[in-house]
Design an enzyme around this catalytic site. Sequence first.
Site, PDB file in Angstrom:
ATOM      1  N   ASP A  40      26.579 -25.136  16.752  1.00  0.00           N
ATOM      2  CA  ASP A  40      27.646 -25.632  17.619  1.00  0.00           C
ATOM      3  C   ASP A  40      28.607 -26.538  16.816  1.00  0.00           C
ATOM      4  OD1 ASP A  40      29.097 -25.825  19.925  1.00  0.00           O
ATOM      5  OD2 ASP A  40      27.637 -26.996  21.054  1.00  0.00           O
ATOM      6  N   GLU A  95      26.200 -24.365  30.213  1.00  0.00           N
ATOM      7  CA  GLU A  95      25.777 -25.447  29.314  1.00  0.00           C
ATOM      8  C   GLU A  95      25.667 -26.725  30.155  1.00  0.00           C
ATOM      9  OE1 GLU A  95      28.812 -26.576  26.527  1.00  0.00           O
ATOM     10  OE2 GLU A  95      27.470 -27.847  25.329  1.00  0.00           O
ATOM     11  N   HIS A 109      31.999 -20.166  26.638  1.00  0.00           N
ATOM     12  CA  HIS A 109      30.996 -21.200  26.889  1.00  0.00           C
ATOM     13  C   HIS A 109      30.724 -21.208  28.393  1.00  0.00           C
ATOM     14  CE1 HIS A 109      32.403 -22.730  23.004  1.00  0.00           C
ATOM     15  NE2 HIS A 109      31.486 -23.687  23.017  1.00  0.00           N
TER      16      HIS A 109
HETATM   17 ZN   LIG Z   1      30.468 -24.746  21.441  1.00  0.00          ZN
END
Ligand SMILES: [Zn+2]
Length: 347
Positions: free
Chosen positions: A279, A201, A198
């Site tokens: 997600d 974000e 990740h």
């Molecule tokens: Zn995620």
Amino acid sequence: MSPQRALLPRRTARSRVEIHLHLEGSISPARLRALWEVSGRDPSLPSNPESLYRHRSFPEFLQHFAQITKALNRPEDLAQITTDLCRRLKRQGVAAAEVFFSPVILTRRGIPFLEMLDAMDEAAARERARGGPALAWILDGVRQWGPGGMEENLRCAAMAAGRILGIGIGGDERSVPAEAFAALFHAARQMGLRTVAHAGEFDGPESVWKAVEVLGAERIGHGIRSAEDPLLLAMLRRRRIPLEVCPTSNLRTGVVRRWHDHPLPRLVAAGIRITVNTDDPALFRTSLHTEYQALQRRLGLGEAAALRIQTEGVRASFLSPSDKRRILQRVKVTNSTSRLIGRKTKS
Ligand SMILES: [Zn+2]
């Protein structure tokens, strides 16, 4: 050993693949309530489960995610949520899913990893025999727990050789620098595991640079803030690194304020490999079907661009080339059939 995925039986093949999905984020409020009835609600949690599914900020979302995991106390609980997830994915036309699971949250509470994995695998196999999706597990590290948590993930993967697809890292992007995990990501690849991260974000483009250059991540979870850095876009394009974009998630966590502001169309225009995913579908009250609808209804993409994204989801997965070909063929057939039906309806 090959890190590629096992073959999909032809009859279960559908046309969608999901590559960014957290098992713990798929627990519905109804299931959460049922789990509380079995083992009791942690006294620190609110009595109404629904309140854990609305988030005013990204930190609050992370807190809710952690609180929901408190309902998982036995291997059977993991089996139950795996069954729920498989059934939902089947309804969404998903042929295969690469699913994040953060075992350390539960092993630290004394639940043995292999007992959890056995329960999850048995549930997934049972559903797959009924036409459900092929699941593969990516062990997700909690970044704010530092390298110690990631080391535990690698120990879990070593214990279950051949049953784990890869490792990832999630949580608070700003908490511990990527450099602290570099050696562990390298060790994971030596073990034959795939590596994802990740990044970009909540934190900016620098986080994506580090995920690629320091961690060697093969795909980036979210990565939407790459749109702010033309040099980064050029690097992602040159190295063909896919982004696992989760549009509704970004709106629900407040990372993007309005649909109009979402950078997905700009990333598509920049020639980046874009995939679309849910997600945490329960936590964000979404589904893969809703995400594909949003591409056209909320983000203004045309049918051809939406189809390219669906195709990219298959190509960017860690499935074997033959499984990819089989699903891509189904994408083609499904698409031409729906166009035919559309033409007939219009005439
Ligand atoms: Zn995620």
